[in-house]
Design a protein around this motif. Structure first.
Motif, PDB file in Angstrom:
ATOM      1  N   TYR A   1       0.857  -1.194   0.000  1.00  0.00           N
ATOM      2  CA  TYR A   1       0.000   0.000   0.000  1.00  0.00           C
ATOM      3  C   TYR A   1       0.888   1.238   0.000  1.00  0.00           C
ATOM      4  N   TRP A   2       0.399   2.296  -0.644  1.00  0.00           N
ATOM      5  CA  TRP A   2       1.066   3.598  -0.562  1.00  0.00           C
ATOM      6  C   TRP A   2      -0.015   4.612  -0.187  1.00  0.00           C
TER       7      TRP A   2
ATOM      8  N   TYR B   1      -0.068   8.467  -7.673  1.00  0.00           N
ATOM      9  CA  TYR B   1      -0.460   7.340  -8.528  1.00  0.00           C
ATOM     10  C   TYR B   1       0.231   7.451  -9.888  1.00  0.00           C
ATOM     11  N   ALA B   2       0.207   8.670 -10.457  1.00  0.00           N
ATOM     12  CA  ALA B   2       0.847   8.887 -11.771  1.00  0.00           C
ATOM     13  C   ALA B   2       2.351   8.634 -11.676  1.00  0.00           C
ATOM     14  N   ALA B   3       2.974   9.162 -10.603  1.00  0.00           N
ATOM     15  CA  ALA B   3       4.430   9.021 -10.444  1.00  0.00           C
ATOM     16  C   ALA B   3       4.829   7.557 -10.260  1.00  0.00           C
ATOM     17  N   LEU B   4       4.105   6.837  -9.413  1.00  0.00           N
ATOM     18  CA  LEU B   4       4.467   5.440  -9.135  1.00  0.00           C
ATOM     19  C   LEU B   4       4.242   4.547 -10.356  1.00  0.00           C
ATOM     20  N   THR B   5       3.222   4.882 -11.149  1.00  0.00           N
ATOM     21  CA  THR B   5       2.972   4.119 -12.374  1.00  0.00           C
ATOM     22  C   THR B   5       4.172   4.271 -13.322  1.00  0.00           C
ATOM     23  N   ARG B   6       4.751   5.506 -13.337  1.00  0.00           N
ATOM     24  CA  ARG B   6       5.955   5.752 -14.167  1.00  0.00           C
ATOM     25  C   ARG B   6       7.185   5.064 -13.579  1.00  0.00           C
ATOM     26  N   GLU B   7       7.362   5.226 -12.255  1.00  0.00           N
ATOM     27  CA  GLU B   7       8.590   4.745 -11.604  1.00  0.00           C
ATOM     28  C   GLU B   7       8.654   3.226 -11.475  1.00  0.00           C
ATOM     29  N   LEU B   8       7.471   2.597 -11.421  1.00  0.00           N
ATOM     30  CA  LEU B   8       7.448   1.133 -11.270  1.00  0.00           C
ATOM     31  C   LEU B   8       6.652   0.521 -12.425  1.00  0.00           C
ATOM     32  N   PRO B   9       7.177   0.663 -13.658  1.00  0.00           N
ATOM     33  CA  PRO B   9       6.401   0.232 -14.830  1.00  0.00           C
ATOM     34  C   PRO B   9       6.097  -1.262 -14.834  1.00  0.00           C
TER      35      PRO B   9
ATOM     36  N   LEU C   1      -5.591   2.605  -7.756  1.00  0.00           N
ATOM     37  CA  LEU C   1      -5.852   3.827  -6.979  1.00  0.00           C
ATOM     38  C   LEU C   1      -7.236   3.738  -6.339  1.00  0.00           C
ATOM     39  N   VAL C   2      -7.306   4.072  -5.046  1.00  0.00           N
ATOM     40  CA  VAL C   2      -8.614   4.114  -4.387  1.00  0.00           C
ATOM     41  C   VAL C   2      -8.657   5.315  -3.437  1.00  0.00           C
ATOM     42  N   HIS C   3      -9.765   6.086  -3.506  1.00  0.00           N
ATOM     43  CA  HIS C   3      -9.934   7.219  -2.587  1.00  0.00           C
ATOM     44  C   HIS C   3     -11.423   7.465  -2.365  1.00  0.00           C
ATOM     45  N   GLY C   4     -11.738   8.305  -1.399  1.00  0.00           N
ATOM     46  CA  GLY C   4     -13.120   8.517  -0.975  1.00  0.00           C
ATOM     47  C   GLY C   4     -14.052   9.094  -2.014  1.00  0.00           C
ATOM     48  N   ARG C   5     -13.502   9.817  -3.013  1.00  0.00           N
ATOM     49  CA  ARG C   5     -14.392  10.454  -3.995  1.00  0.00           C
ATOM     50  C   ARG C   5     -14.721   9.553  -5.184  1.00  0.00           C
ATOM     51  N   LEU C   6     -14.109   8.381  -5.219  1.00  0.00           N
ATOM     52  CA  LEU C   6     -14.418   7.446  -6.310  1.00  0.00           C
ATOM     53  C   LEU C   6     -15.839   6.925  -6.133  1.00  0.00           C
ATOM     54  N   PRO C   7     -16.572   6.691  -7.233  1.00  0.00           N
ATOM     55  CA  PRO C   7     -17.897   6.075  -7.105  1.00  0.00           C
ATOM     56  C   PRO C   7     -17.763   4.713  -6.402  1.00  0.00           C
TER      57      PRO C   7
ATOM     58  N   ALA D   1      -3.580   4.863  -2.066  1.00  0.00           N
ATOM     59  CA  ALA D   1      -4.861   5.111  -1.407  1.00  0.00           C
ATOM     60  C   ALA D   1      -4.794   6.290  -0.458  1.00  0.00           C
ATOM     61  N   THR D   2      -5.975   6.830  -0.128  1.00  0.00           N
ATOM     62  CA  THR D   2      -6.057   7.812   0.965  1.00  0.00           C
ATOM     63  C   THR D   2      -6.438   7.001   2.210  1.00  0.00           C
ATOM     64  N   THR D   3      -6.870   7.673   3.262  1.00  0.00           N
ATOM     65  CA  THR D   3      -7.155   6.939   4.504  1.00  0.00           C
ATOM     66  C   THR D   3      -8.438   6.112   4.438  1.00  0.00           C
ATOM     67  N   VAL D   4      -9.058   5.989   3.241  1.00  0.00           N
ATOM     68  CA  VAL D   4     -10.244   5.112   3.164  1.00  0.00           C
ATOM     69  C   VAL D   4      -9.873   3.678   3.558  1.00  0.00           C
ATOM     70  N   ILE D   5      -8.574   3.328   3.470  1.00  0.00           N
ATOM     71  CA  ILE D   5      -8.183   1.959   3.817  1.00  0.00           C
ATOM     72  C   ILE D   5      -7.802   1.843   5.293  1.00  0.00           C
ATOM     73  N   GLU D   6      -8.075   2.918   6.058  1.00  0.00           N
ATOM     74  CA  GLU D   6      -7.623   2.949   7.460  1.00  0.00           C
ATOM     75  C   GLU D   6      -8.172   1.803   8.291  1.00  0.00           C
TER      76      GLU D   6
END
Length: 341
Positions: free
Chosen positions: A214-215, A235-243, A249-255, A276-281
């Protein structure tokens, strides 16, 4: 378990706080208590603070109890009007033995035929009034003699015994003070932002070994906070750095549906790294995840850090939590103490 079942057999209502670290097995105790209520011909309500956690409970309870012929319903804000009405009618008619849900459980329109047990998970996330509202659902339909349901509250946030005595004068406290067999404590490291590359290397190695990570970021997108790493950017940076890794990606505003799909893909192992944001808390249980990076860890409270760290270390793998801070020298005294703790 013995303490809870003993209380449920008493003629007066139970008021018990079950305290145990993340992953110590509180949910299993709750399920057994609900089963005891169902056996006695009563209904049980299980309330959780987030949709994600309530869904997790619903899945677990269904998996464990549906084969025993126990009917479990899930009530939450994401249901359509038709689904909500059907669930409410089934609960009111007593066709449902266990109702799992969020704050939706104590809203107007929800009535129980014979509520005998109210379980409140992560009880510190609810107000006193909210917990009482759920309890009163048992009194509403009991006819002449008001029936006060038993109440079991659960929390992973540690509270010293002396404090709990004064804080919860009317509560008995049960403590699970051990982890399940084979679990090892999570190794926690405070890391400066300059060593981000090393952290990426650790993630790469762990994922190559078949594990997951998790990040966690404090905000969804650029805000007034300015320099804060945002979940979308990260999310964009890690997708580039760890191809070579499959990143989600998951966060509270996603449907709700997208959130559920991302969580399911991660749980099934189709995603290796979840930003993720703290939705996975709370309540996210993926035993294969052995690494968690908490970005801008100085922005999180002690209970939050403790909960986030509890997302890993749920299997025999050695688990690590990296608390990433921009620069140790710029930390406030409070933040430093919190992170050291």
């Amino acid at each position: 378990m013995a303490e809870v079942l003993h209380d449920l057999a008493e003629p007066h209502p139970m008021q018990r706080l079950l305290q145990g670290d993340v992953g110590s097995g509180k949910t299993i105790i709750a399920a057994i208590a609900c089963l005891a209520a169902a056996d006695a011909g009563r209904q049980a309500a299980v309330m959780a603070p987030t949709e994600l956690l309530s869904e997790q409970h619903y899945r677990k309870f269904s998996e464990w109890l549906a084969p025993l012929g126990v009917n479990v319903a899930w009530l939450h804000g994401g249901l359509s009007a038709k689904q909500k009405r059907a669930a409410q009618e089934a609960i009111a008619a007593g066709e449902v033995a266990i109702a799992v849900g969020t704050h939706a459980l104590f809203q107007r329109g929800v009535t129980f035929a014979r509520l005998g047990l109210a379980v409140v998970d992560e009880q510190h996330r609810f107000g006193v009034q909210q917990r009482l509202s759920l309890r009163r659902k048992g009194e509403a339909r009991a006819g002449t003699a008001p029936l006060v349901p038993h109440q079991l509250m659960m929390s992973a946030t540690p509270i010293p015994r002396t404090l709990s005595m004064s804080y919860y004068a009317d509560l008995d406290v049960s403590v699970i003070d051990e982890l399940p067999p084979g679990r090892r404590p999570v190794a926690t490291r405070l890391v400066a932002g300059t060593r981000r590359g090393e952290v990426l290397e650790r993630i790469r190695a762990a994922c190559a070994d078949g594990q997951q990570a998790y990040w966690v970021c404090p905000v969804i997108e650029e805000s007034k906070e300015g320099e804060l790493q945002t979940a979308l950017e990260t999310y964009a940076a890690l997708t580039r750095e760890l191809p070579q890794l499959r990143v989600g990606l998951v966060h509270g505003r996603l449907p709700t549906a997208e959130k559920a799909a991302a969580m399911e893909a991660f749980a099934a192992g189709r995603l290796q790294l979840l930003v993720a944001t703290t939705v996975i808390e709370v309540g996210v249980d993926v035993p294969n995840a052995s690494l968690i990076v908490i970005e801008h860890a100085e922005r999180f409270g002690l209970a939050q850090l403790h909960q986030l760290r509890g997302r890993v270390g749920r299997s025999h793998h050695r688990a690590y939590a990296y608390l990433l801070v921009p620069d140790r020298r710029t930390l406030t005294e409070d933040a430093r103490k919190r992170l050291e703790a």
